[in-house]
Design an enzyme around this catalytic site. Structure first.
Site, mmCIF file in Angstrom:
data_model
loop_
_atom_site.group_PDB
_atom_site.id
_atom_site.type_symbol
_atom_site.label_atom_id
_atom_site.label_comp_id
_atom_site.label_asym_id
_atom_site.label_seq_id
_atom_site.Cartn_x
_atom_site.Cartn_y
_atom_site.Cartn_z
ATOM 1 N N GLY A 1 -51.889 -32.099 21.614
ATOM 2 C CA GLY A 1 -51.473 -33.126 22.670
ATOM 3 C C GLY A 1 -50.955 -32.181 23.525
ATOM 4 O O GLY A 1 -50.504 -30.966 23.271
ATOM 5 N N VAL B 1 -47.772 -30.775 26.243
ATOM 6 C CA VAL B 1 -46.440 -30.422 26.495
ATOM 7 C C VAL B 1 -45.883 -30.711 27.769
ATOM 8 O O VAL B 1 -46.462 -30.202 28.712
ATOM 9 C CB VAL B 1 -46.208 -28.958 25.953
ATOM 10 C CG1 VAL B 1 -44.613 -28.693 25.727
ATOM 11 C CG2 VAL B 1 -46.712 -28.759 24.274
ATOM 12 N N LYS C 1 -43.201 -32.578 23.465
ATOM 13 C CA LYS C 1 -44.508 -32.334 22.951
ATOM 14 C C LYS C 1 -44.821 -33.644 22.451
ATOM 15 O O LYS C 1 -44.187 -34.464 21.727
ATOM 16 C CB LYS C 1 -44.172 -31.384 21.573
ATOM 17 C CG LYS C 1 -45.567 -31.166 20.914
ATOM 18 C CD LYS C 1 -45.533 -30.150 19.836
ATOM 19 C CE LYS C 1 -46.048 -30.433 18.723
ATOM 20 N NZ LYS C 1 -45.569 -29.101 17.558
ATOM 21 N N ASP D 1 -46.736 -18.961 10.589
ATOM 22 C CA ASP D 1 -47.814 -18.620 11.930
ATOM 23 C C ASP D 1 -46.820 -17.960 12.797
ATOM 24 O O ASP D 1 -46.870 -18.410 13.933
ATOM 25 C CB ASP D 1 -48.183 -20.051 12.337
ATOM 26 C CG ASP D 1 -49.522 -19.792 13.317
ATOM 27 O OD1 ASP D 1 -49.842 -18.718 13.373
ATOM 28 O OD2 ASP D 1 -49.644 -20.650 13.943
#
Ligand SMILES: *[C@@H]1O[C@H](CO)[C@@H](O)[C@H](O)[C@H]1NC(C)=O
Ligand SMILES: *[C@@H]1O[C@H](CO)[C@@H](O)[C@H](O)[C@H]1NC(C)=O
Ligand SMILES: *[C@@H]1O[C@H](CO)[C@@H](O)[C@H](O)[C@H]1NC(C)=O
Ligand SMILES: *[C@@H]1O[C@H](CO)[C@@H](O)[C@H](O)[C@H]1NC(C)=O
Ligand SMILES: *[C@@H]1O[C@H](CO)[C@@H](O)[C@H](O)[C@H]1NC(C)=O
Ligand SMILES: *[C@@H]1O[C@H](CO)[C@@H](O)[C@H](O)[C@H]1NC(C)=O
Ligand SMILES: *[C@@H]1O[C@H](CO)[C@@H](O)[C@H](O)[C@H]1NC(C)=O
Ligand SMILES: *[C@@H]1O[C@H](CO)[C@@H](O)[C@H](O)[C@H]1NC(C)=O
Ligand SMILES: *[C@@H]1O[C@H](CO)[C@@H](O)[C@H](O)[C@H]1NC(C)=O
Length: 825
Positions: free
Chosen positions: A519, A521, A535, A632
């Site tokens: 989605g 931001v 977000k 990550d």
């Protein structure tokens, strides 16, 4: 130890035979020989002359070194090839006929200079390190019967000339020592080539290694960085008497020398007393475009491109197969033959180049550019022309009469080259704009295919995951609030949807910062003026409530200056939103991998960012209340606030480790290739050491300004880790440093960071340090850091590796939850 060793090329050898010295003034008179245990000191006290032995050698040589510097650095050697080999010692004397003589104790002459016609000769060591023979009474400071400056060894000092004296035929060049224990002339030599437009060449025996390019009035065409530092004055004299290069230093308290070292590198060092020694200011060859004619005739080399070689407009690879395999040495050939007779040829401008080899050029300093063009058109062997002098409107004419070789492209310097093309090729080039259209189409196709592969893989993963729940406890698999955070209130403001909508101007497209995986931001401004990043998870988002909670709870609990701070969240109906503090300076990747932006990241900032990320990770791994593995970590997940403090973000994939768990096996591999440790990518095993690996990759990226994928060394196809490792082995680590840093970085600190980076990417997790050790290492001297071994790259292939693309892989995160939020600002 590695680092000390690494720096040792700067440092001269330690001297095994080094007696206490007696001082004999600065002048040598006949019948007053200089004994083995004596030295001459120049009147200003800067230089000393006497006998020395190189490291690991008992041979005695007469040499000159800096007297004002604690590390004995030899700048000149008299009897390079004729040492005194006896332990009894020898002496240096001047004969009454003006000949300098080095002899052994039993009077065997090992070295001497020619006799002079002087009546009262003396030898004197001047304060610029010139050792001269002159008439005792003479005060002429320019003319000497003999001078050491006419016979340089491997070092060019301020005031010395490199090049050819056309009247006497004297050719002054720099020749490297054979080895650190043998000053006799080695294979590497830096010499002036006076053919065509003069330029300096670095030779390896009879092979040319590198050239400076011609002098363009301000600097050598191939050393554009020359003018960035104003402390040196470079001069180039090209007239009937001489063709020479020399330099001087504005502030005489700066000590600098230019040396051809034993490995065939021409390097300028400066003495930094405070920093413990010689610092490399500049060196060449520096990158993969430096070796002579990497891309062959009519090929242009751009080290920032991949592949580095491309053909000039109107040319096509001569050996397409080799070219495809990134061997550009055969170069390119014309698409259309020149049509000189009919006079239809024209020129295309190639901007910002290091001018091609000028050895076969014809130069006319009296012509201007228009006359130059006309002259080139008339002469059927003329392949290109360019101005000889830049600045002040430019002047002079260089005409190439053979193939154009060794062209390289610069991003922000270099000069224009006008290449002759047949009319057909000029038209084609114009109609195609850059002439790169086919390449662009291929690139786009490759990217589209890649994207499809990623999406496909990702869907497949999700499907598979639904069926089998594998792996370790992840927050999303637990009952978060009850098991881990029991008793803790979520002290996180819950925002009303209406307020968030108001803050973001009803999610106006104008406020959109970017689109994460789940989605958009948005940037917003709360009623109290605080800027936020929202977000907004798409209603169709695959991030489930669990993952959402995962991120909320995790980040809410984490408070550290190097972690991005969650301001609140919003859960209303189907809407789910995370509200973060807004980071003015976007993410690190936007700086690092952008040619213009990266210039804004000086070394101090980079170092500060490395330290900050390390601290943030220590907090995640051990100082916070839970052991958290980020999984990550990458440049796009490091955000920068307005003071360029790094903040780790995106915990969508983070895992909390329960109790004594230290390692977990999962088949659900998430993360970003390029940053993933081998054991994780291959076997799905992850631990804090997987984050350490990603950190190591990030450190090397921060130093080099290059992504882990997409770095290619000269002939072989290497990733950043392999490249860094090979430079490390060749002790050329400083070549890794981002070109946009110029020469302004402390070599010590950079080497330390490279060492830490390499240690962090070791193949075996147990060989990688903990983040807490990394922080200690960053704070200590690099000598105290253990030496890295070969990092984990390439020996095992990660699954689903898409080899062909280099640049876009990074953004293709193979996981359902990677929400690269706050990106694209
Ligand atoms: C020569 O200089 C290069 C670059 O500065 C360096 O990497 C290399 O170790 C040096 N070689 C020696 C023998 O000092
Ligand atoms: C130098 O050596 C000579 C002979 O070996 C000796 O006589 C003299 O004292 C020495 N000088 C110094 C300063 O050591
Ligand atoms: C000098 O001494 C060396 C070794 O002691 C000897 O080999 C050489 O022949 C001697 N030279 C003369 C001229 O006596
Ligand atoms: C100069 O003098 C030295 C020592 O007296 C002698 O060995 C040498 O042969 C002389 N050189 C010439 C060219 O006469
Ligand atoms: C360097 O200078 C020496 C002595 O003048 C000469 O013999 C040699 O050919 C020169 N080397 C090159 C590469 O020009
Ligand atoms: C030269 O450099 C020294 C040391 O860096 C400094 O103290 C001095 O002021 C400088 N002199 C000039 C004239 O700039
Ligand atoms: C010159 O131009 C004419 C007409 O355009 C063409 O026929 C001829 O082949 C050209 N000459 C050469 C040498 O290409
Ligand atoms: C210069 O011309 C000669 C003879 O034509 C050729 O062998 C050589 O490769 C040319 N050099 C360059 C740099 O083009
Ligand atoms: C081209 O120019 C060079 C240098 O001025 C000259 O030596 C050569 O003869 C010329 N060639 C022709 C065909 O005019």
């Amino acid at each position: 130890m590695k680092t000390i060793h690494h720096r040792s090329f700067l440092l001269p050898s330690l001297f095994t035979l080094f007696f206490s010295l007696s001082i004999a003034g600065d002048t040598l008179n006949p019948n007053q020989p200089l004994a083995d245990n004596e030295t001459l000191i120049s009147s200003g006290g800067r230089f000393a002359l006497g006998f020395f032995s190189p490291s690991n050698s008992r041979n005695r040589y007469i040499g000159i070194w800096y007297d004002e510097i604690p590390i004995q650095t030899i700048v000149w050697v008299a009897n390079r090839e004729n040492p005194i080999t006896e332990s009894t010692g020898g002496s240096l004397s001047i004969a009454t006929n003006g000949s300098l003589i080095i002899s052994t104790e039993n009077s065997t002459v090992v070295w001497s200079t020619a006799a002079t016609g002087l009546s009262n000769p003396v030898a004197q060591l001047l304060d610029d390190a010139n050792f001269v023979v002159k008439e005792e009474s003479s005060t002429d400071s320019n003319s000497f019967a003999w001078q050491s400056f006419d016979h340089p060894t491997d070092t060019l000092l301020p005031g010395m000339k490199l090049g050819v004296d056309l009247t006497s035929g004297l050719n002054r060049n720099l020749t490297a020592w054979k080895s650190s224990s043998d000053p006799s002339p080695g294979e590497y030599c830096n010499a002036m080539d006076i053919d065509g437009d003069p330029e300096l060449f670095l030779w390896d025996g009879t092979r040319k290694l590198w050239r400076t390019g011609p002098w363009n009035g301000q600097h050598f065409s191939g050393i554009p960085g020359t003018t960035t530092y104003q402390g040196f004055i470079f001069s180039f004299v090209n007239n009937k008497e001489e063709v020479t290069y020399s330099y001087d230093i504005v502030n005489q308290s700066l000590v600098s020398r230019l040396v051809v070292n034993e490995s065939g590198v021409l390097q300028r060092s400066v003495w930094l007393a405070g920093n413990g020694g010689w610092n490399i200011f500049w060196f060449a060859p520096m990158d993969q475009c430096d070796p002579l004619s990497t891309c062959g005739p009519y090929g242009a080399c751009d080290p920032n491109n991949s592949p580095i070689c491309e053909c000039l407009q109107g040319f096509t690879p001569k050996s397409p197969a080799n070219w495809e395999l990134r061997d550009g040495s055969d170069g390119c050939v014309r698409k259309t033959k020149l049509d000189c007779k009919n006079g239809t040829d024209g020129f295309v401008t190639v901007s910002r180049v290091k001018l091609p080899d000028t050895s076969n050029c014809s130069v006319d300093m009296s012509m201007n550019l228009d006359e130059c063009k006309a002259m080139c058109l008339k002469n059927c062997s003329c392949t290109a022309y360019a101005g000889a002098i830049i600045g002040g409107g430019g002047s002079g004419c260089i005409m190439w009469l053979s193939e154009l070789t060794d062209i390289r492209l610069y991003t922000d310097s270099g000069q224009d080259l006008y290449v002759r093309l047949a009319a057909a090729d000029i038209a084609a080039a114009q109609s195609h704009g850059s002439g790169h259209a086919p390449i662009a189409i291929i690139v786009v196709l490759v990217l589209v295919v890649l994207l499809l592969v990623c999406v496909g893989f990702f869907l497949w993963r999700r499907k598979k995951r639904r069926r089998v729940m594998l792996g370790a406890t992840s927050l999303s698999d637990q009952n978060i609030s009850e098991e881990h955070f029991e008793g803790d209130d979520l002290e996180l403001p819950l925002f009303e949807l209406g307020n968030v909508a108001a803050a973001t101007d009803n999610f106006s497209i104008l406020n959109k910062l970017g689109e994460g995986g789940f989605g958009p931001v948005y940037k917003g401004k709360l009623g109290d003026g605080q800027e936020i990043a929202v977000k907004r998870l798409a209603k169709t988002s695959v991030q489930g409530l669990d993952e959402f909670k995962n991120e909320v709870v995790l980040i809410a609990k984490l408070q550290h200056r190097n972690l991005v701070r969650l301001v609140g969240c919003c859960i209303q109906g189907e809407e789910r939103m995370l509200i973060y503090e807004y980071m003015v300076n976007k993410s690190l990747d936007a700086f690092l991998f952008d040619k213009e932006q990266s210039a804004l990241l000086n070394w101090q900032t980079r170092y500060h960012i490395i330290e900050g990320i390390a601290r943030g990770l220590v907090y995640l791994h051990q100082d916070s209340r839970f052991r958290i593995i980020h999984r990550d970590l990458k440049a796009s997940n490091v955000l920068l606030d307005k003071e360029m403090n790094p903040k780790i973000s995106d915990f969508g994939m983070a895992r909390i480790f329960g109790g004594d768990e230290t390692e977990v096996n999962t088949r659900r591999v998430v993360g970003t290739y390029g940053y993933m440790s081998p054991e994780y990518a291959m076997d799905g095993v992850f631990s804090v050491k997987s984050d350490v690996f990603s950190f190591g990759v990030l450190v090397l990226e921060i130093i080099s300004g290059k992504k882990n994928r997409g770095v290619y060394a000269h002939s072989s196809h290497l990733n950043l880790l392999a490249h860094a490792w090979s430079l490390w082995n060749e002790e050329k680590s400083l070549q890794l440093v981002d070109e946009s840093l110029g020469y302004s970085f402390p070599a010590n600190e950079v080497i330390k960071c490279i060492k830490v980076g390499l240690l962090s990417v070791q193949e075996r997790p147990e060989d990688r340090p903990l983040m807490s050790s990394v922080v200690l290492m960053l704070g200590s001297d690099s000598a105290a850091i253990p030496n890295p071994r070969q990092p984990g790259f390439g020996t095992r292939r990660v699954p689903l590796e898409v080899e062909s693309s280099s640049s876009k892989q990074d953004s293709c995160t193979l996981n359902s939850m990677s929400v690269t939020m706050l990106q694209g600002r």
